[in-house]
Write an enzyme that holds these catalytic residues in place. Structure first.
Site, PDB file in Angstrom:
ATOM      1  N   LYS A 273      49.975  16.818  35.538  1.00  0.00           N
ATOM      2  CA  LYS A 273      50.851  15.715  35.935  1.00  0.00           C
ATOM      3  C   LYS A 273      51.784  16.169  37.045  1.00  0.00           C
ATOM      4  CE  LYS A 273      51.324  13.547  31.339  1.00  0.00           C
ATOM      5  NZ  LYS A 273      50.840  12.194  31.586  1.00  0.00           N
ATOM      6  N   ARG A 347      43.867  10.143  23.053  1.00  0.00           N
ATOM      7  CA  ARG A 347      42.728   9.446  22.430  1.00  0.00           C
ATOM      8  C   ARG A 347      41.687  10.464  21.941  1.00  0.00           C
ATOM      9  NH1 ARG A 347      41.592   6.240  27.915  1.00  0.00           N
ATOM     10  NH2 ARG A 347      43.840   6.541  28.062  1.00  0.00           N
TER      11      ARG A 347
END
Ligand code: BES
Ligand code: MG
Ligand code: ZN
Length: 493
Positions: A273, A347
């Site tokens: 990120k 996820r």
């Protein structure tokens, strides 16, 4: 924690630093102020006339050194129009009033806010006080900077017969607030001090009295085939854990598993990120914090249903051992995942946790909570949790629990139309979507692959779990969003 008690006597006998008075916009006078003395009513009418105070919701006005009372200040607390009052408006006004009392340096106050007509008003007022009083200063060397000076709060009650029942409401509020604040503490604790094994240690504290705790370490995860959790955790020196806390009271007829995303820090992994996005990513274990808090509160409250917390915890870091885009992982369920982006890691860990829960725990219902997508923050901002489910009954029950608790959710669809976007050419499913749009829904679609038959709901708390700015009784930083929602949900189960 602040002590909350009842004060059943004459207002003039209260030995407190402040008195909090409920005020309505559509009431010309105020029955409680007239009990305090005519000077208060005169002053009130002057303020209203000059529009310095209009009793608008969550607005307060401090009156000091007035009349012949012990308290050094009287705080007027606006609640808006009497006919429009509802629980959340009261909570917010209570929070603003509490902070105003704190600013006057009071160490005690008497509140009359429990006099308004709202269901479970004592619970609501007590809960709001204890939530608003929260501050996180474990890491300040001059301990206690932001700490409340308020030690005692009294709620006015001149109906002695009602006190035993009302005391139960305070007891429940204390548990609900204690464990919401516990979730906030876990979220606020920095990632150098809170990593998967630390969450496991927290879980182990719950052992005993109808609670069984199981921690699967990396060796156990390998043996079981939880390769998704292992893959995400592999880039870090802090090894991943799957944690199960099973609160199983005798005679329980219904069961709910609460599955939490426990990424103790999300750097993005190899798809790292940018700095500004990485900041605050200690909050990526908020779902896990909620799961542990809910099961702790269920145990403390002695709820009659079985509640199981399942936490999938890992740290998402880049390294020579990190999982890669292009990797294909064989998950616990047997299904394979093609990795398109290592930053869509939540996820991935949840795929193992959900399949494990359904197969081994076989609960009646599963609710997962995850700071799953930035897209959810874009869609719903910081006030509302995203809800996805194909079970309409769970959707209704969760929406209602959200309204009652003020910990609100809004439903997004999981329609078939979105299915294709998560297809992989070479594996069963891919962890990113073909298109950039509707990222919250496509993440939900991905999770859906790992729950076969159990009624299931997914809560995306990316926007609500951690705040840049405080909201009434929710502080800056970790909020515990989801804890009160699920406790209310379990109560209605
Ligand atoms: N933990 C983040 C989501 C997040 C964002 C939580 C902001 C709280 C605040 C999650 O793991 C993530 O990085 N999601 C990606 C998914 C994308 C790569 C498909 C995102 O939302 O950008
Ligand atoms: Mg990520
Ligand atoms: Zn994440």
């Amino acid at each position: 924690m602040i002590k909350i008690n009842f004060f059943p006597q004459n207002l003039h006998d209260a030995k407190v630093d402040a008195i909090l008075i409920p005020c309505f916009e559509d009431e010309k006078t105020n029955q409680y102020l007239s009990l305090l003395g005519s000077e208060f009513i005169d002053e009130y009418q002057r303020l209203c006339k000059s529009k310095s105070f209009e009793a608008k919701a969550a607005k307060v006005h401090v009156l000091s050194s007035l009349g012949k009372i012990n308290a050094s200040s009287v705080i007027l607390v606006g609640l808006g129009k009497a006919k429009d009052l509802y629980c959340e408006r009261l909570r917010r006004s209570v929070a603003v009033a509490h902070k105003a009392a704190k600013q006057t340096k009071a160490s005690s106050y008497l509140s009359l806010l429990n006099q308004v007509e709202i269901p479970d008003v004592t619970f609501t007022v007590a809960e709001a006080i204890l939530l608003a009083d929260y501050s996180f200063d474990n890491y300040k060397s001059k301990n206690g900077n932001g700490k409340s000076k308020i030690k005692n709060v009294f709620l006015w009650n001149n109906d002695a017969k009602a006190i035993p029942e009302k005391r139960k409401e305070i007891k429940r509020a204390e548990v609900v607030a204690r464990f919401t604040n516990y979730a906030r503490n876990l979220v606020n604790t920095p990632p150098n001090d809170l990593y998967p094994e630390v969450l496991a240690k927290e879980a182990r504290k719950l052992k005993g009295k109808g609670c069984k705790v199981t921690v699967f370490d990396e060796k156990a995860l390998k043996r079981m085939g939880c390769n998704a959790i292992l893959a995400v955790g592999n880039g870090s020196s802090r090894k991943p854990r799957l944690i199960v806390v099973d609160y199983h009271p005798k005679g329980a007829k219904k069961s709910l598993a609460v599955v939490g995303k426990g990424i103790t820090f999300d750097s993005g992994g190899l798809n790292i990120k940018p700095g500004s996005y990485m900041e605050t990513m200690k909050c990526d274990m908020s779902g896990a914090a909620v799961a542990l808090s809910v099961v702790s509160a269920a145990k403390a409250l002695g709820v009659k249903h079985r509640v199981i917390a399942v936490v999938a915890s890992a740290e998402n870091m880049p390294s020579a051992f990190a999982y890669r885009p292009d990797d294909i992982i064989k998950t616990y369920s047997g299904k394979t995942i093609e990795i398109g982006n290592t930053d869509a890691e939540g996820r991935v860990v949840l795929s193992d946790a959900l399949a494990f829960t359904e197969k081994n725990i076989k609960p009646d219902q599963i609710i997962d909570l995850a700071t799953l997508t930035g897209a959810c923050v874009v869609a719903l901002g910081y006030w509302t949790t995203g809800l996805m489910t194909t079970n309409d009954e769970m959707a209704t029950m969760l929406s209602q629990a959200g309204e009652r608790s003020g910990d609100r959710v809004w439903r997004l669809p999981l329609w078939e139309d979105y299915k294709d976007t998560m297809k992989s050419d070479i594996a069963d499913v891919k962890n990113i979507s073909k298109c950039r749009d509707s990222g919250t829904i496509t993440a939900g679609i991905f999770l859906q692959h790992f729950v076969k038959n159990t009624p299931w709901a997914h809560l995306d708390i990316a926007g609500t779990a951690f705040l840049k700015e405080a909201q009434y009784y929710k502080p800056k930083g970790g909020t515990g969003a989801g804890v009160r929602l699920l406790l209310e949900y379990i109560d209605a189960m």
